[in-house]
Design an enzyme around this catalytic site. Structure first.
Site, mmCIF file in Angstrom:
data_model
loop_
_atom_site.group_PDB
_atom_site.id
_atom_site.type_symbol
_atom_site.label_atom_id
_atom_site.label_comp_id
_atom_site.label_asym_id
_atom_site.label_seq_id
_atom_site.Cartn_x
_atom_site.Cartn_y
_atom_site.Cartn_z
ATOM 1 N N ASP A 30 -2.500 4.018 4.850
ATOM 2 C CA ASP A 30 -2.534 3.163 3.670
ATOM 3 C C ASP A 30 -2.398 1.693 4.098
ATOM 4 O OD1 ASP A 30 -1.855 3.747 0.399
ATOM 5 O OD2 ASP A 30 -1.459 1.729 1.170
ATOM 6 N N GLY A 94 -0.472 5.748 -12.507
ATOM 7 C CA GLY A 94 -0.460 4.625 -11.571
ATOM 8 C C GLY A 94 -1.636 4.615 -10.611
ATOM 9 N N HIS A 101 -7.183 10.871 -4.154
ATOM 10 C CA HIS A 101 -6.492 10.713 -2.875
ATOM 11 C C HIS A 101 -5.092 11.291 -2.969
ATOM 12 C CE1 HIS A 101 -6.055 7.014 -5.278
ATOM 13 N NE2 HIS A 101 -4.824 6.918 -4.795
HETATM 14 P P1 DGP Z 1 -3.128 4.588 -6.023
HETATM 15 O O1 DGP Z 1 -2.242 3.561 -6.644
HETATM 16 O O2 DGP Z 1 -2.502 5.976 -6.055
HETATM 17 O O3 DGP Z 1 -4.529 4.575 -6.580
HETATM 18 O O4 DGP Z 1 -3.191 4.219 -4.491
HETATM 19 C C1 DGP Z 1 -4.194 3.505 -3.892
HETATM 20 C C2 DGP Z 1 -3.711 3.196 -2.510
HETATM 21 O O5 DGP Z 1 -4.827 2.802 -1.738
HETATM 22 C C3 DGP Z 1 -2.700 2.074 -2.413
HETATM 23 O O6 DGP Z 1 -1.495 2.581 -1.824
HETATM 24 C C4 DGP Z 1 -3.324 1.038 -1.501
HETATM 25 C C5 DGP Z 1 -4.429 1.804 -0.834
HETATM 26 N N1 DGP Z 1 -5.634 1.044 -0.557
HETATM 27 C C6 DGP Z 1 -6.365 0.333 -1.452
HETATM 28 N N2 DGP Z 1 -7.430 -0.216 -0.839
HETATM 29 C C7 DGP Z 1 -7.363 0.180 0.468
HETATM 30 C C8 DGP Z 1 -8.185 -0.073 1.591
HETATM 31 O O7 DGP Z 1 -9.206 -0.759 1.540
HETATM 32 N N3 DGP Z 1 -7.790 0.495 2.770
HETATM 33 C C9 DGP Z 1 -6.668 1.281 2.872
HETATM 34 N N4 DGP Z 1 -6.366 1.789 4.080
HETATM 35 N N5 DGP Z 1 -5.872 1.530 1.815
HETATM 36 C C10 DGP Z 1 -6.215 0.981 0.630
#
Ligand code: DGP
Length: 115
Positions: A30, A94, A101
């Protein structure tokens, strides 16, 4: 081409720190970790959220739960200490990225209830 950032990560159009990959699933770190280990496990095919999983996804869903999650936990050495799987779904859940994911959080003791 899809505007979905997780589709771009799955296709390698966007960079990520990959910890596991097979034909149907990819897992990467993340961007904004909430624990010492914070991995996102996603199907490579676009599915908006848990709400959109259907009967044709049973094999994929069980592969993630039965094979991928335990393997990633073992590889990160958090299988014994424990970890948390979170699937934020929809606005109240959220969810900010509309591509299914599974958050895997570990390396510290989690609290309950979540915020
Ligand atoms: P959610 O809030 O459950 O939809 O989580 C989305 C997650 O995705 C958040 O913890 C940040 C992560 N995230 C968003 N954009 C990117 C990205 O471009 N790369 C990575 N590695 N993580 C990302």
């Amino acid at each position: 081409m899809s505007d979905c950032i997780f589709c771009k990560i799955a296709s390698k159009e966007a960079k990520s720190n990959v910890v596991y990959e097979d034909d149907t699933v990819i897992a990467f770190r993340d961007l904004d970790p909430k624990a010492p280990e914070h991995i996102l496990i996603i199907p490579k095919k676009h599915i908006d959220s848990l709400n959109e999983l259907d009967n044709s996804d049973k094999e994929l869903a069980s592969h993630i739960l039965v094979d991928v999650i335990p393997k990633v936990a073992r590889d990160l050495s958090i299988d014994k200490s424990g970890f948390r799987i979170v699937v934020n779904t929809g606005d109240d859940g959220g969810q900010t990225v509309n591509h299914l994911h599974f958050h895997m959080l570990g390396g510290r003791t989690m609290t309950w209830p979540p915020g």
